[in-house]
Motif scaffolding. Structure first.
Motif, short mmCIF file in Angstrom:
data_model
loop_
_atom_site.label_atom_id
_atom_site.label_comp_id
_atom_site.label_asym_id
_atom_site.label_seq_id
_atom_site.Cartn_x
_atom_site.Cartn_y
_atom_site.Cartn_z
N LEU A 263 0.85 -1.19 0.00
CA LEU A 263 0.00 0.00 0.00
C LEU A 263 0.88 1.24 0.00
O LEU A 263 1.70 1.43 0.90
CB LEU A 263 -0.91 0.01 1.23
CG LEU A 263 -1.71 1.29 1.49
CD1 LEU A 263 -2.66 1.59 0.33
CD2 LEU A 263 -2.47 1.20 2.80
N GLU A 298 1.06 -7.36 -5.35
CA GLU A 298 0.06 -6.41 -5.82
C GLU A 298 0.36 -5.05 -5.23
O GLU A 298 0.83 -4.93 -4.09
CB GLU A 298 -1.33 -6.87 -5.40
CG GLU A 298 -2.45 -5.98 -5.93
CD GLU A 298 -3.82 -6.46 -5.53
OE1 GLU A 298 -4.80 -5.73 -5.80
OE2 GLU A 298 -3.92 -7.56 -4.94
N VAL A 300 -1.32 -1.26 -4.38
CA VAL A 300 -2.50 -0.42 -4.24
C VAL A 300 -2.03 0.97 -3.81
O VAL A 300 -1.27 1.10 -2.85
CB VAL A 300 -3.50 -0.98 -3.21
CG1 VAL A 300 -4.66 -0.01 -3.00
CG2 VAL A 300 -4.02 -2.33 -3.66
N ARG A 302 -3.25 4.78 -2.58
CA ARG A 302 -4.36 5.53 -2.01
C ARG A 302 -3.84 6.85 -1.44
O ARG A 302 -2.69 6.92 -0.99
CB ARG A 302 -5.04 4.73 -0.90
CG ARG A 302 -5.75 3.47 -1.36
CD ARG A 302 -7.03 3.79 -2.11
NE ARG A 302 -7.77 2.57 -2.45
CZ ARG A 302 -7.61 1.87 -3.55
NH1 ARG A 302 -6.69 2.25 -4.44
NH2 ARG A 302 -8.32 0.78 -3.79
N ILE A 322 -9.07 -2.32 1.48
CA ILE A 322 -8.31 -3.38 0.82
C ILE A 322 -8.70 -4.74 1.39
O ILE A 322 -8.96 -5.70 0.67
CB ILE A 322 -6.79 -3.15 0.99
CG1 ILE A 322 -6.35 -1.91 0.21
CG2 ILE A 322 -6.01 -4.38 0.52
CD1 ILE A 322 -4.94 -1.49 0.52
#
Length: 341
Positions: A263, A298, A300, A302, A322
């Motif tokens: 993240l 992965e 992500v 934000r 998430i």
């Protein structure tokens, strides 16, 4: 997710284990405790500087600073108690020492065990969730640099790195692979979601992974495992590092399967934060998406940045969004969560 959960939802919220130390971990805990009461912080005890270092040297106890920060973040106390916990003496032999550290040191003397002291202080502060030292062993952190130089002591690493002018190759604990506290391993095994970071890569997060069984417990857990990236690089530790550099360091010091997802912040960094970090030669962390993908993780992104760093509320919302998008609740006598295919 724009609203706080009901009391029932909060009480039945996911079991979240956050692993790390320092202000980054405590910042995230302040946000998470509003959405679930089942928050556990597993915290490093490798600090040897400042007030914590003084108590460690004088009393032979584990350093209380990172533990105290986490308990302050999770505490549900009156304003006067909050001020007391964070009060720092300015004169005399106690200059630089915080009342919170002294309270934990006193409880350590009363109970005869640092783990018990943390438990008792948690009761005194009526904290949400629990705070667990990753080990009760007396550990020192050693850093080995790419040029072969090495230094012992968490508080010595930043200055030594500047002298060497090269990257850290790896860190290790002395003694090697100390035994983890059973409560830490148990919490990781029962977690619905595991978070590493944010915080200092080599001195707050990785030391936890070097404790016997911790990295393996994280890797073997069924829960989604998320690394929360720092917003800025860190002077004396991760100058020139990208998001993928952070991830590679974690994987080298950890175990296969340690992480599922990264993240990272996508919001512009506040000018005030840039100015403050410019004095430390720190810059916004570059998110190198292709390298992260090549690591099999992965990514992500934000908007979780605020004027002072991570925004606790936005960070908690991002983490739980998430989690909810990737977890399925299955009722077979007990609550379990699995990643969606």
């Amino acid at each position: 997710m724009s609203e706080y959960p009901t009391l029932e939802q909060w009480e039945r919220g996911p079991k979240i284990v956050a692993i790390g130390g320092g202000t980054g971990l405590s910042t995230m805990l302040r946000g998470l405790k509003k959405y679930t009461q089942n928050v556990t912080a597993v915290v490093t005890v490798a600090d040897d500087g400042g007030g914590s270092g003084m108590l460690r040297q004088d009393l032979g106890m584990p350093p209380p600073g990172d533990i105290r920060h986490c308990m302050e973040a999770l505490a549900n106390t009156e304003p006067v108690m909050e001020k007391l916990l964070t009060y720092r003496f300015t004169e005399g032999s106690l200059a630089g020492q915080s009342f919170g550290n002294l309270l934990l040191a006193a409880l350590n003397g009363v109970t005869g065990s640092f783990e018990e002291a943390v438990t008792e202080m948690s009761h005194v502060l009526a904290i949400t969730g629990q705070v667990i030292p990753v080990t009760s062993a007396d550990v020192q952190l050693e850093a080995v640099f790419e040029n072969g130089a090495r230094v012992i002591g968490e508080s010595q690493i930043a200055a030594f790195k500047k002298e060497q002018d090269c990257r850290i190759h790896h860190v290790s604990l002395i003694p090697d692979h100390p035994k983890a506290t059973p409560a830490a391993i148990e919490a990781i095994g029962e977690a619905d979601l595991i978070l590493l970071g944010p915080g200092s890569l080599y001195t707050s997060i990785i030391p936890n992974l070097l404790v016997e069984g911790v990295a393996q417990a994280v890797a073997q857990a069924d829960a989604p495992k998320i690394y929360v990236c720092n917003i800025m690089t860190q002077d004396g530790e991760t100058e020139g590092y990208t998001a993928a550099d952070h991830l590679e360091a974690l994987l080298v010091h950890g175990a296969p399967g340690l992480l599922d997802l990264c993240l990272a912040n996508s919001a512009p960094v506040h000018p005030g934060l840039l100015e403050r970090y410019r004095e430390e030669d720190a810059v916004p962390l570059t998110v190198d998406r292709e390298r992260v993908a090549r690591l099999g993780l992965e990514l992500v992104e934000r908007p979780v940045a605020a004027e002072e760093g991570h925004d606790p509320e936005k960070l908690a919302q991002a983490v739980l969004d998430i989690y909810r998008s990737r977890a399925v609740r299955i009722f077979r006598g007990e609550r379990r969560y699995v990643l969606e295919e």
